[in-house]
Design a protein around this motif. Structure first.
Motif, PDB file in Angstrom:
ATOM      1  N   PHE A   1       5.184 -16.869 -13.441  1.00  0.00           N
ATOM      2  CA  PHE A   1       6.198 -16.858 -12.389  1.00  0.00           C
ATOM      3  C   PHE A   1       5.598 -16.722 -10.992  1.00  0.00           C
ATOM      4  O   PHE A   1       6.214 -17.127 -10.027  1.00  0.00           O
TER       5      PHE A   1
ATOM      6  N   ALA B   1      11.363 -16.708 -21.639  1.00  0.00           N
ATOM      7  CA  ALA B   1      11.368 -17.088 -20.217  1.00  0.00           C
ATOM      8  C   ALA B   1      10.060 -17.771 -19.852  1.00  0.00           C
ATOM      9  O   ALA B   1      10.050 -18.778 -19.127  1.00  0.00           O
TER      10      ALA B   1
ATOM     11  N   PHE C   1       9.900 -21.447 -21.152  1.00  0.00           N
ATOM     12  CA  PHE C   1      10.682 -22.382 -20.330  1.00  0.00           C
ATOM     13  C   PHE C   1      10.015 -22.600 -18.970  1.00  0.00           C
ATOM     14  O   PHE C   1      10.023 -23.702 -18.442  1.00  0.00           O
ATOM     15  N   LYS C   2       9.416 -21.534 -18.421  1.00  0.00           N
ATOM     16  CA  LYS C   2       8.770 -21.656 -17.123  1.00  0.00           C
ATOM     17  C   LYS C   2       7.537 -22.572 -17.228  1.00  0.00           C
ATOM     18  O   LYS C   2       7.290 -23.392 -16.329  1.00  0.00           O
TER      19      LYS C   2
ATOM     20  N   GLU D   1       8.760 -26.061 -17.235  1.00  0.00           N
ATOM     21  CA  GLU D   1       9.211 -26.470 -15.894  1.00  0.00           C
ATOM     22  C   GLU D   1       8.023 -26.767 -14.981  1.00  0.00           C
ATOM     23  O   GLU D   1       8.049 -27.720 -14.205  1.00  0.00           O
TER      24      GLU D   1
ATOM     25  N   LYS E   1      18.150 -22.045 -13.759  1.00  0.00           N
ATOM     26  CA  LYS E   1      17.133 -22.567 -14.672  1.00  0.00           C
ATOM     27  C   LYS E   1      17.065 -21.693 -15.915  1.00  0.00           C
ATOM     28  O   LYS E   1      17.355 -20.499 -15.856  1.00  0.00           O
ATOM     29  N   LYS E   2      16.640 -22.308 -17.027  1.00  0.00           N
ATOM     30  CA  LYS E   2      16.580 -21.555 -18.290  1.00  0.00           C
ATOM     31  C   LYS E   2      15.602 -20.395 -18.191  1.00  0.00           C
ATOM     32  O   LYS E   2      15.844 -19.309 -18.724  1.00  0.00           O
ATOM     33  N   SER E   3      14.478 -20.626 -17.499  1.00  0.00           N
ATOM     34  CA  SER E   3      13.467 -19.557 -17.399  1.00  0.00           C
ATOM     35  C   SER E   3      14.029 -18.363 -16.631  1.00  0.00           C
ATOM     36  O   SER E   3      13.841 -17.208 -17.041  1.00  0.00           O
ATOM     37  N   THR E   4      14.751 -18.631 -15.556  1.00  0.00           N
ATOM     38  CA  THR E   4      15.344 -17.535 -14.767  1.00  0.00           C
ATOM     39  C   THR E   4      16.397 -16.802 -15.587  1.00  0.00           C
ATOM     40  O   THR E   4      16.484 -15.577 -15.553  1.00  0.00           O
TER      41      THR E   4
ATOM     42  N   PHE F   1      16.565 -16.450 -18.855  1.00  0.00           N
ATOM     43  CA  PHE F   1      15.943 -15.581 -19.861  1.00  0.00           C
ATOM     44  C   PHE F   1      15.244 -14.388 -19.216  1.00  0.00           C
ATOM     45  O   PHE F   1      15.201 -13.299 -19.790  1.00  0.00           O
ATOM     46  N   LEU F   2      14.702 -14.590 -18.025  1.00  0.00           N
ATOM     47  CA  LEU F   2      14.053 -13.467 -17.319  1.00  0.00           C
ATOM     48  C   LEU F   2      15.092 -12.389 -16.976  1.00  0.00           C
ATOM     49  O   LEU F   2      14.860 -11.198 -17.197  1.00  0.00           O
TER      50      LEU F   2
ATOM     51  N   LEU G   1      17.930 -11.972 -18.461  1.00  0.00           N
ATOM     52  CA  LEU G   1      18.349 -11.409 -19.748  1.00  0.00           C
ATOM     53  C   LEU G   1      17.363 -10.339 -20.213  1.00  0.00           C
ATOM     54  O   LEU G   1      17.750  -9.257 -20.668  1.00  0.00           O
TER      55      LEU G   1
END
Lengths: 255, 55
Positions: free
Chosen positions: A164, A243, A246-247, A250, B2-5, B7-8, B10
């Protein structure tokens, strides 16, 4: 393209370990060297080697946690990113390879190497000292479970932080984790002060949670412990890994 | 989002809520009268400690 092909995965794993060999092998090399040094010092002073080196194990795991924040550095470096992103490998293979080299290898590899080195010195103690051979040295299962849970948690935090953040990933992740812990403590204090948890203070409950295992006198303690441990040592890391996955995807799409 | 955000967020919220709910629910069952003291109570020896007091 298949999502997971074992041959392609192994080929990428070999390549990735070669490209990041310093980070991958440091936790496997430094702690055994420390144990060898300590063993030589002990034997030369006439003391037998009788305990499994838990401190060296912890040191190696901290090195691995530090390396976890740099696991995806190659994809972020403008010089190496195009090369890494064009490798014929799926996201899942890349992610599992990074988890294997950063999570499983330091933990199980260290267990194996440290057990070998510790038993080597236990045997030497038996040969050289009058006390004799004290028996094989094994890591305790409970110690491994506790340390493994903590390592799983810390690794997930730094691994995700490494994805991140762009620069100084380890430091920024550490700062964010500290702020998060501080905010959670504030929530606990606020609940206590506002009377929502007026039956007993939040901090007293946390104290009971941490201390009652030894005494075993608290009814309802098991529920609290189980929920607490499952939340922080299983659910939290798994959600962070999701997370991170997925990151990573992306990042590659953007590049 | 975004999916990553997602899940973060969460990951940051759900375990905290779960542990908080676990603690609050279990508080009803916990009998703190038999809980071990969190801090060692001062003994008579501590009270008669001859060490000088800090200013």
């Amino acid at each position: 393209m298949k999502t997971f092909d074992p041959g392609r995965f192994l080929s990428f794993l070999r390549f990735d370990v070669g490209a990041r060999r310093q980070e991958v092998f440091l936790p496997l090399v430094v702690p055994p060297c420390v144990v060898v040094l300590m063993g030589i010092l002990r034997l030369s002073s006439g003391e037998a080697f009788t305990t499994w080196p838990t401190t060296a194990f912890l040191m190696g795991l901290f090195l691995a946690v530090g390396a976890a924040s740099k696991a995806h550095a190659a994809e972020k470096n403008p010089l190496t990113a195009p090369f890494f992103c064009l490798l014929p490998v799926s996201h899942a293979e890349r992610f599992v390879a990074r988890l294997l080299t950063g999570l499983a290898l330091p933990f199980f590899g260290q267990c194996f190497v440290l057990t070998l080195v510790a038993n080597l010195f236990a045997g030497l103690s038996g040969l050289l000292l009058p006390q004799g051979f004290g028996g094989f040295l094994w890591p305790e299962f409970k110690t491994l479970l506790n340390v493994g849970g903590g390592f799983f948690l810390l690794h997930s935090v730094f691994f995700t932080g490494g994805l991140f953040f762009q620069k100084s990933t380890g430091l920024k992740t550490l700062l964010c984790a500290m702020v998060y812990g501080f905010v959670l403590s504030l929530v606990g204090v606020f609940l206590t002060a506002s009377g929502i948890a007026e039956r007993a203070s939040f901090l007293q409950a946390m104290g009971a949670l941490l201390s009652a295992e030894e005494t075993g006198v608290l009814e309802g303690y098991q529920t609290m412990t189980l929920v607490f441990r499952l939340s922080w040592f299983a659910l939290f890391p798994l959600l962070l890994f999701a997370a991170a996955a997925f990151k990573a995807r992306e990042l590659e799409v953007r590049e | 989002m975004k999916k990553s955000t997602f899940f973060l967020v969460l990951a940051l919220v759900v375990p905290a809520l779960f542990s908080l709910a676990g603690i609050l629910v279990s508080l009803e069952k916990v009998d703190f009268s038999v809980a071990p003291p969190l801090e060692q109570a001062p003994t008579e020896e501590d009270a008669e400690d001859p060490r000088p007091q800090a200013f």
